[in-house]
Design a protein around this motif. Structure first.
Motif, PDB file in Angstrom:
ATOM      1  N   ALA A  41     -28.388  78.731  94.215  1.00 19.80           N
ATOM      2  CA  ALA A  41     -28.329  77.838  93.054  1.00 19.80           C
ATOM      3  C   ALA A  41     -26.879  77.562  92.702  1.00 19.80           C
ATOM      4  O   ALA A  41     -25.967  78.302  93.113  1.00 19.80           O
ATOM      5  CB  ALA A  41     -29.054  78.466  91.854  1.00 19.80           C
ATOM      6  N   VAL A  42     -26.672  76.495  91.966  1.00 22.98           N
ATOM      7  CA  VAL A  42     -25.343  76.153  91.445  1.00 22.98           C
ATOM      8  C   VAL A  42     -25.458  75.920  89.944  1.00 22.98           C
ATOM      9  O   VAL A  42     -26.530  75.575  89.428  1.00 22.98           O
ATOM     10  CB  VAL A  42     -24.770  74.877  92.127  1.00 22.98           C
ATOM     11  CG1 VAL A  42     -24.524  75.117  93.598  1.00 22.98           C
ATOM     12  CG2 VAL A  42     -25.693  73.683  91.925  1.00 22.98           C
ATOM     13  N   THR A  43     -24.352  76.139  89.260  1.00 28.61           N
ATOM     14  CA  THR A  43     -24.300  75.817  87.835  1.00 28.61           C
ATOM     15  C   THR A  43     -23.150  74.844  87.600  1.00 28.61           C
ATOM     16  O   THR A  43     -22.130  74.882  88.286  1.00 28.61           O
ATOM     17  CB  THR A  43     -24.079  77.073  86.964  1.00 28.61           C
ATOM     18  OG1 THR A  43     -22.894  77.746  87.393  1.00 28.61           O
ATOM     19  CG2 THR A  43     -25.264  78.020  87.073  1.00 28.61           C
TER      20      THR A  43
ATOM     21  N   LEU B 197     -34.164  85.292  82.123  1.00 28.63           N
ATOM     22  CA  LEU B 197     -33.896  84.338  83.197  1.00 28.63           C
ATOM     23  C   LEU B 197     -32.424  84.279  83.600  1.00 28.63           C
ATOM     24  O   LEU B 197     -32.098  83.970  84.745  1.00 28.63           O
ATOM     25  CB  LEU B 197     -34.367  82.942  82.782  1.00 28.63           C
ATOM     26  CG  LEU B 197     -35.883  82.711  82.850  1.00 28.63           C
ATOM     27  CD1 LEU B 197     -36.281  81.502  82.023  1.00 28.63           C
ATOM     28  CD2 LEU B 197     -36.317  82.543  84.303  1.00 28.63           C
ATOM     29  N   GLN B 198     -31.521  84.565  82.659  1.00 22.46           N
ATOM     30  CA  GLN B 198     -30.087  84.463  82.965  1.00 22.46           C
ATOM     31  C   GLN B 198     -29.682  85.316  84.169  1.00 22.46           C
ATOM     32  O   GLN B 198     -28.994  84.814  85.071  1.00 22.46           O
ATOM     33  CB  GLN B 198     -29.259  84.858  81.736  1.00 22.46           C
ATOM     34  CG  GLN B 198     -29.358  83.900  80.579  1.00 22.46           C
ATOM     35  CD  GLN B 198     -28.146  82.983  80.465  1.00 22.46           C
ATOM     36  OE1 GLN B 198     -27.230  83.031  81.278  1.00 22.46           O
ATOM     37  NE2 GLN B 198     -28.152  82.141  79.454  1.00 22.46           N
ATOM     38  N   PRO B 199     -30.074  86.575  84.233  1.00 15.03           N
ATOM     39  CA  PRO B 199     -29.658  87.378  85.396  1.00 15.03           C
ATOM     40  C   PRO B 199     -30.209  86.847  86.711  1.00 15.03           C
ATOM     41  O   PRO B 199     -29.554  86.977  87.752  1.00 15.03           O
ATOM     42  CB  PRO B 199     -30.231  88.778  85.085  1.00 15.03           C
ATOM     43  CG  PRO B 199     -30.413  88.793  83.600  1.00 15.03           C
ATOM     44  CD  PRO B 199     -30.772  87.402  83.227  1.00 15.03           C
ATOM     45  N   ILE B 200     -31.371  86.233  86.679  1.00 14.53           N
ATOM     46  CA  ILE B 200     -31.950  85.675  87.900  1.00 14.53           C
ATOM     47  C   ILE B 200     -31.115  84.497  88.382  1.00 14.53           C
ATOM     48  O   ILE B 200     -30.820  84.360  89.578  1.00 14.53           O
ATOM     49  CB  ILE B 200     -33.408  85.248  87.645  1.00 14.53           C
ATOM     50  CG1 ILE B 200     -34.269  86.488  87.387  1.00 14.53           C
ATOM     51  CG2 ILE B 200     -33.961  84.435  88.817  1.00 14.53           C
ATOM     52  CD1 ILE B 200     -35.654  86.188  86.893  1.00 14.53           C
ATOM     53  N   ILE B 201     -30.720  83.639  87.454  1.00 18.27           N
ATOM     54  CA  ILE B 201     -29.891  82.495  87.827  1.00 18.27           C
ATOM     55  C   ILE B 201     -28.535  82.969  88.335  1.00 18.27           C
ATOM     56  O   ILE B 201     -28.014  82.457  89.343  1.00 18.27           O
ATOM     57  CB  ILE B 201     -29.747  81.527  86.645  1.00 18.27           C
ATOM     58  CG1 ILE B 201     -31.106  80.866  86.367  1.00 18.27           C
ATOM     59  CG2 ILE B 201     -28.680  80.462  86.920  1.00 18.27           C
ATOM     60  CD1 ILE B 201     -31.150  80.002  85.145  1.00 18.27           C
TER      61      ILE B 201
ATOM     62  N   MET C 297     -37.346  86.147  91.358  1.00 28.22           N
ATOM     63  CA  MET C 297     -38.195  86.011  90.174  1.00 28.22           C
ATOM     64  C   MET C 297     -39.368  86.977  90.217  1.00 28.22           C
ATOM     65  O   MET C 297     -39.715  87.618  89.215  1.00 28.22           O
ATOM     66  CB  MET C 297     -38.667  84.561  90.065  1.00 28.22           C
ATOM     67  CG  MET C 297     -37.506  83.566  89.936  1.00 28.22           C
ATOM     68  SD  MET C 297     -37.936  81.845  90.268  1.00 28.22           S
ATOM     69  CE  MET C 297     -38.857  81.450  88.784  1.00 28.22           C
ATOM     70  N   GLN C 298     -39.989  87.099  91.379  1.00 29.91           N
ATOM     71  CA  GLN C 298     -41.137  88.005  91.516  1.00 29.91           C
ATOM     72  C   GLN C 298     -40.724  89.460  91.334  1.00 29.91           C
ATOM     73  O   GLN C 298     -41.448  90.245  90.706  1.00 29.91           O
ATOM     74  CB  GLN C 298     -41.792  87.779  92.882  1.00 29.91           C
ATOM     75  CG  GLN C 298     -42.460  86.412  93.007  1.00 29.91           C
ATOM     76  CD  GLN C 298     -42.699  85.979  94.448  1.00 29.91           C
ATOM     77  OE1 GLN C 298     -42.042  86.476  95.374  1.00 29.91           O
ATOM     78  NE2 GLN C 298     -43.625  85.058  94.657  1.00 29.91           N
ATOM     79  N   LYS C 299     -39.548  89.815  91.850  1.00 29.67           N
ATOM     80  CA  LYS C 299     -39.051  91.179  91.684  1.00 29.67           C
ATOM     81  C   LYS C 299     -38.800  91.478  90.210  1.00 29.67           C
ATOM     82  O   LYS C 299     -39.171  92.551  89.704  1.00 29.67           O
ATOM     83  CB  LYS C 299     -37.769  91.366  92.487  1.00 29.67           C
ATOM     84  CG  LYS C 299     -37.166  92.771  92.442  1.00 29.67           C
ATOM     85  CD  LYS C 299     -35.988  92.872  93.400  1.00 29.67           C
ATOM     86  CE  LYS C 299     -35.446  94.294  93.481  1.00 29.67           C
ATOM     87  NZ  LYS C 299     -34.716  94.672  92.245  1.00 29.67           N
TER      88      LYS C 299
ATOM     89  N   GLU D 282     -28.340  77.312  80.797  1.00 34.66           N
ATOM     90  CA  GLU D 282     -29.502  76.679  80.178  1.00 34.66           C
ATOM     91  C   GLU D 282     -30.674  76.862  81.140  1.00 34.66           C
ATOM     92  O   GLU D 282     -30.831  76.122  82.102  1.00 34.66           O
ATOM     93  CB  GLU D 282     -29.230  75.203  79.897  1.00 34.66           C
ATOM     94  CG  GLU D 282     -28.133  74.955  78.880  1.00 34.66           C
ATOM     95  CD  GLU D 282     -28.561  75.287  77.457  1.00 34.66           C
ATOM     96  OE1 GLU D 282     -29.769  75.550  77.233  1.00 34.66           O
ATOM     97  OE2 GLU D 282     -27.692  75.288  76.561  1.00 34.66           O
ATOM     98  N   THR D 283     -31.490  77.845  80.859  1.00 33.94           N
ATOM     99  CA  THR D 283     -32.527  78.256  81.809  1.00 33.94           C
ATOM    100  C   THR D 283     -33.808  77.441  81.710  1.00 33.94           C
ATOM    101  O   THR D 283     -34.618  77.446  82.635  1.00 33.94           O
ATOM    102  CB  THR D 283     -32.889  79.734  81.590  1.00 33.94           C
ATOM    103  OG1 THR D 283     -33.373  79.896  80.240  1.00 33.94           O
ATOM    104  CG2 THR D 283     -31.671  80.630  81.794  1.00 33.94           C
ATOM    105  N   LEU D 284     -34.015  76.737  80.588  1.00 33.15           N
ATOM    106  CA  LEU D 284     -35.302  76.072  80.360  1.00 33.15           C
ATOM    107  C   LEU D 284     -35.253  74.571  80.548  1.00 33.15           C
ATOM    108  O   LEU D 284     -36.158  73.849  80.140  1.00 33.15           O
ATOM    109  CB  LEU D 284     -35.839  76.433  78.968  1.00 33.15           C
ATOM    110  CG  LEU D 284     -36.086  77.933  78.768  1.00 33.15           C
ATOM    111  CD1 LEU D 284     -36.707  78.197  77.410  1.00 33.15           C
ATOM    112  CD2 LEU D 284     -36.971  78.506  79.878  1.00 33.15           C
TER     113      LEU D 284
END
Length: 197
Positions: free
Chosen positions: A173-175, A160-164, A149-151, A135-137
């Motif tokens: 980060a953790v999920t 956003l999923q691949p960044i997370i 993110m900048q890359k 859940e990216t948002l």
């Protein structure tokens, strides 16, 4: 006893194009006020040091200077989606950033406060993983994620999923698995049918 929260910022993402809704989701009527106002009040209630409203310059979303809300406009000439909006906000605040999408009206301040507000060092990004992925948002982004993110922005990879996933792999980060009772908090309003049901 829960320790006091560490310094963090919060950002409401309200600049989506709302193509399936056929009207601006931020302006939907929700329990006596515009949806964006209801969502913003949730973020104002959870103890953030800074509260940001990310939107398009042409949207009629007006906040009083006395509310202490910082408005961050999307650039007019490019559409970078949520990734661009979150990156701009995170670059601005340079502190953990709790993000909430305007179209998640069932998200509660209590859930955000309990699960996404940082309370212990070191602060890492924090996200929930449901049946359709992360859940990216509605999650906590941290400045250490900015290079990823900048890359991605530079390379026009706006998902956003691949960044997370990369942040989790790098220990930034953790999920957490989304429990069935928590899933309604993350439901989106994308169509008039969603709003009715």
């Amino acid at each position: 006893m829960t320790p006091p929260p560490l310094p963090f910022a919060a950002a409401l993402l309200a600049g989506g194009r709302s193509t399936r809704m056929k009207q601006d989701k931020a302006l939907l009527h929700w329990h006596g006020q515009d949806l964006w106002q209801a969502q913003l009040h949730k973020l104002q209630s959870i103890g953030a040091e800074r509260v940001l409203l990310s939107c398009r310059s042409e949207q009629p979303l007006y906040v009083s200077p006395s509310e202490g809300v910082e408005v961050v406009h999307d650039p007019e000439d490019v559409d970078e989606g949520p990734l661009g909006a979150i990156t701009r906000c995170l670059e601005l605040v340079q502190m953990p950033l709790l993000v909430l999408a305007v179209d998640m009206p069932w998200m509660t301040a209590a859930f955000l406060r309990e699960h996404l507000v940082p309370h212990a060092e070191p602060v890492t990004g924090c996200f929930f993983r449901g049946p359709h992925g992360d859940e990216t948002l509605s999650g906590l982004y941290v400045p250490a994620m900015l290079p990823l993110m900048q890359k991605a922005l530079c390379e026009k990879h706006l998902a956003l999923q691949p960044i997370i996933e990369a942040a989790v792999h790098s220990g930034l980060a953790v999920t957490h698995p989304l429990e069935e009772a928590q899933m309604p908090f993350f439901h989106n309003v994308n169509t008039p049918h969603d709003l009715k049901h």
